[in-house]
Design a protein around this motif. Sequence first.
Motif, short mmCIF file in Angstrom:
data_model
loop_
_atom_site.label_atom_id
_atom_site.label_comp_id
_atom_site.label_asym_id
_atom_site.label_seq_id
_atom_site.Cartn_x
_atom_site.Cartn_y
_atom_site.Cartn_z
N ALA A 239 0.83 -1.20 0.00
CA ALA A 239 0.00 0.00 0.00
C ALA A 239 0.86 1.25 0.00
CB ALA A 239 -0.93 -0.01 1.21
N LYS A 240 1.93 1.24 0.80
CA LYS A 240 2.85 2.38 0.83
C LYS A 240 3.49 2.61 -0.53
CE LYS A 240 4.06 2.01 5.75
NZ LYS A 240 5.17 1.75 6.71
N ASP A 241 3.91 1.53 -1.17
CA ASP A 241 4.51 1.65 -2.50
C ASP A 241 3.51 2.20 -3.51
OD1 ASP A 241 6.84 0.63 -1.49
OD2 ASP A 241 6.54 -1.40 -2.28
N PHE A 242 2.26 1.75 -3.41
CA PHE A 242 1.21 2.20 -4.33
C PHE A 242 0.97 3.70 -4.17
CE2 PHE A 242 -3.13 3.06 -5.59
CZ PHE A 242 -3.31 2.29 -6.73
N LEU A 243 0.86 4.15 -2.91
CA LEU A 243 0.61 5.57 -2.64
C LEU A 243 1.77 6.43 -3.13
CD1 LEU A 243 -0.86 5.18 0.95
CD2 LEU A 243 -2.12 5.92 -1.07
N LYS A 244 2.98 5.94 -2.92
CA LYS A 244 4.16 6.69 -3.35
C LYS A 244 4.21 6.79 -4.86
CE LYS A 244 9.21 6.82 -2.86
NZ LYS A 244 10.39 6.13 -2.28
N GLU A 245 3.90 5.69 -5.52
CA GLU A 245 3.93 5.66 -6.98
C GLU A 245 2.89 6.59 -7.59
OE1 GLU A 245 3.01 2.49 -10.60
OE2 GLU A 245 3.45 1.75 -8.57
N LYS A 246 1.70 6.66 -6.96
CA LYS A 246 0.62 7.49 -7.48
C LYS A 246 0.71 8.94 -7.00
CE LYS A 246 -1.48 4.08 -9.58
NZ LYS A 246 -1.63 4.02 -11.05
N GLY A 247 1.63 9.22 -6.07
CA GLY A 247 1.75 10.58 -5.55
C GLY A 247 0.58 11.01 -4.70
N VAL A 248 0.03 10.08 -3.92
CA VAL A 248 -1.15 10.36 -3.12
C VAL A 248 -0.73 10.83 -1.72
CG1 VAL A 248 -3.24 9.37 -2.07
CG2 VAL A 248 -2.51 8.65 -4.37
N LYS A 249 -1.35 11.91 -1.27
CA LYS A 249 -1.08 12.43 0.07
C LYS A 249 -2.04 11.79 1.06
CE LYS A 249 -1.00 16.69 2.81
NZ LYS A 249 -1.22 18.16 2.81
N VAL A 250 -1.49 11.22 2.14
CA VAL A 250 -2.30 10.56 3.17
C VAL A 250 -2.53 11.54 4.32
CG1 VAL A 250 -2.44 8.67 4.82
CG2 VAL A 250 -1.41 8.30 2.55
N ILE A 251 -3.80 11.74 4.67
CA ILE A 251 -4.17 12.65 5.77
C ILE A 251 -4.70 11.82 6.91
CG2 ILE A 251 -5.62 14.60 6.44
CD1 ILE A 251 -5.75 15.38 3.47
N GLU A 252 -4.03 11.89 8.04
CA GLU A 252 -4.44 11.11 9.21
C GLU A 252 -5.39 11.95 10.05
OE1 GLU A 252 -1.90 10.00 12.80
OE2 GLU A 252 -1.77 8.20 11.57
N GLU A 253 -6.63 11.50 10.20
CA GLU A 253 -7.62 12.23 10.98
C GLU A 253 -7.23 12.25 12.46
OE1 GLU A 253 -11.29 10.35 10.23
OE2 GLU A 253 -11.46 11.07 8.17
N GLY A 254 -7.28 13.41 13.06
CA GLY A 254 -6.95 13.53 14.47
C GLY A 254 -5.48 13.82 14.71
N ALA A 255 -4.65 13.80 13.66
CA ALA A 255 -3.22 14.08 13.83
C ALA A 255 -3.01 15.58 13.87
CB ALA A 255 -2.43 13.46 12.68
N ASP A 256 -2.00 16.02 14.59
CA ASP A 256 -1.68 17.45 14.69
C ASP A 256 -1.21 17.96 13.36
OD1 ASP A 256 -2.30 17.34 17.36
OD2 ASP A 256 -0.22 16.99 17.98
N GLY A 257 -1.59 19.22 13.07
CA GLY A 257 -1.13 19.84 11.85
C GLY A 257 -1.95 19.42 10.64
#
Length: 257
Positions: A239-257
């Motif tokens: 999944a990490k490789d897929f996201l990196k390859e597609k240039g997808v930004k992951v937003i973690e709900e509840g995380a600071d910033g």
Amino acid sequence: MDKGQLQKLVERITRELIEQETPRIKVLFVFCDSSAHEPFVDQLMVLKKHPIDYDFLLLDGETSGWLGGSYIQATGAGQVVAADEYAKAPIELPKDYDAIVIPEIDLDNAARVCHGLKGSVKSEIIFAALVLQKPVIVGGDSPGIKRADRCTLKTLDLPLPLKKRFESYKQELTNLGIRFFKQSYMHKEIISLFFQEKKDQQSGGTFIGKVLTVEWLAGNLGISKTLNIRKGTILTPLAKDFLKEKGVKVIEEGADG
């Protein structure tokens, strides 16, 4: 074994371990009396196939008056919630559950909740669940008159003026965040609420499971360049490789910033 095969093996093992350690969902069903749960036996069988535990709260004595000195105690997952003067008060019960399910609500309790009033078991439980921001699922095809009152008054429905008032209360309850579903589909909503991935057309997608896999990404992400996940979600190597390859930004709900 090449790198791709090794990653798939690691992913499969990771998913199996996570599934074994995933805490079970716990739901409280609030029934009007000790026989009201019988039509829901099939639904409960379906819930057992998922990691969902449930307790029953049976309000046999509610129509004879809820006394402030009475309390309620949960006896454990899959058990009946029993009355006990030394147990927890109704307002405390939602703290121990991930969701509250009320298959049937009546005009009195609907009015109490809409006006911010307590004084009954159902209204106190709903109030506490809403304050704690926990899901409240209510049967949408309830006639608005209690089971015991139907038996006593020998009628199945409210008169038209009261029925209109009840429908207006249901709309207000919906505005408060309460979910109304047909009684025959309530188990599906519970499962969907906790285990099915939901798409978000604005951000491209939201993953609400425990382990994010490349299979889910391939089937749900589309062309979006952002993905929302819950805090603590585990991303498999593929999944990490897929996201990196597609240039997808992951937003973690509840995380600071």
